[in-house]
Scaffold this active site. Structure first.
Site, mmCIF file in Angstrom:
data_model
loop_
_atom_site.group_PDB
_atom_site.id
_atom_site.type_symbol
_atom_site.label_atom_id
_atom_site.label_comp_id
_atom_site.label_asym_id
_atom_site.label_seq_id
_atom_site.Cartn_x
_atom_site.Cartn_y
_atom_site.Cartn_z
ATOM 1 N N GLU A 44 0.836 -1.201 0.000
ATOM 2 C CA GLU A 44 0.000 0.000 0.000
ATOM 3 C C GLU A 44 0.879 1.262 0.000
ATOM 4 O OE1 GLU A 44 -3.766 1.725 2.642
ATOM 5 O OE2 GLU A 44 -2.584 0.037 3.384
ATOM 6 N N LYS A 113 -9.254 2.806 -2.744
ATOM 7 C CA LYS A 113 -9.640 2.146 -1.509
ATOM 8 C C LYS A 113 -11.014 2.625 -1.039
ATOM 9 C CE LYS A 113 -7.528 1.044 3.008
ATOM 10 N NZ LYS A 113 -6.341 1.280 3.849
ATOM 11 N N CYS A 147 -5.729 -3.275 1.586
ATOM 12 C CA CYS A 147 -5.610 -3.356 3.033
ATOM 13 C C CYS A 147 -6.934 -3.625 3.749
ATOM 14 C CB CYS A 147 -4.936 -2.085 3.553
ATOM 15 S SG CYS A 147 -4.333 -2.198 5.265
#
Length: 265
Positions: A44, A113, A147
């Site tokens: 990330e 994200k 994540c």
């Protein structure tokens, strides 16, 4: 169809140094290609570092910005696809994003994200709104999450229903949440019957202490390769043949009863 040989780069690179991280990526791509990999997955926000605080707006770039062009050159030079995390600027908004660029240097997919974690991310990033982003690479359907996204079973199941075979999850998992890498990710791979390449940062960066423990988890619930706590380059294979056999033996998708799940939403 042959397995997709996949390299996982567990590294925190250099916080705030895009040029330094591009150089590290070039070196890792050379090693991955020498090991026969067709895909290299980075953590990330690899291009900038995670603990960059108020430098986020300054370091953010468009999806087709200079860093994307530099990564495309690395892909072509070494003949493999690269999936990397970066802060994406789009108009006034900045997203925690990840982009997949093919071996020919052509962008294949860009994901923002959707589930932001903690005060740092909520302060600097806008959440994405597209839950399933996919691309085809060497005949394998590849999906993208980042994540915290993988900790929501709905996200992974949505990918399974959309046909994702290999789910790429760059992460910045911190202590004390080692159980996510050790237990949650392999369970997600099993319950949704796909491969998950979970690629973490390593060491300390600012206030954050990353757990490492990157892995390639298979649809049978086994971990094909697992990193330790330090910087490391792993290579594993996502085998479509094994995936087909596992899906036949564990028909979670076919045995679902969607009509019963209305209360979930």
């Amino acid at each position: 169809m042959p397995p997709l040989r996949t390299a996982l780069l567990q590294s925190s690179g250099r916080a705030g140094s895009v040029d330094g991280n591009l150089a590290a990526l070039d070196e890792a791509a050379a090693r991955a290609a020498a090991a026969g990999a067709r895909l290299l997955v980075c953590p990330e926000l690899f291009l900038t570092g995670y603990a960059i605080g108020d430098a986020v707006p300054e370091l953010a770039e468009p999806a087709d910005g200079p860093s994307a062009r530099a990564v495309a050159g690395i892909c072509v030079r070494h003949g493999l696809a690269i999936h990397y995390g970066y802060p994406e600027r789009s108009g006034e908004a900045v997203f925690n994003a990840a982009q997949l660029i093919g071996p020919d240097g052509v962008p294949l997919a860009n994901y923002r994200k959707t589930h932001l974690y903690g005060g740092f991310e909520e302060e600097w990033f806008t959440p994405g709104e597209q839950p399933v982003v996919q691309a085809e690479l060497d005949g394998v359907r590849v999906g993208l999450l980042i994540c915290y996204d993988v900790e929501f079973p709905e996200n992974v199941r949505a990918h399974a229903l959309a046909g994702t075979e290999l789910l790429l999850v760059p992460t910045a998992l911190m202590h004390p949440f080692t159980f996510v890498a050790e237990s949650v990710v392999p369970v997600r791979a099993f319950e949704s019957q796909l491969y998950i390449a979970y690629v973490n940062r390593a060491g300390s960066e600012g206030e954050f202490d990353f757990t490492g423990l990157s892995c390639l988890a298979g649809p049978d619930g086994t971990v094909r390769v697992r990193a330790g706590r330090g910087e490391e380059l792993l290579v594993g294979e996502a085998d479509p043949g094994l995936l087909a056999g596992s899906r036949a033996a564990n028909p979670y998708i076919e045995d679902r009863r969607p009509g019963m799940y209305g209360s979930l939403v």
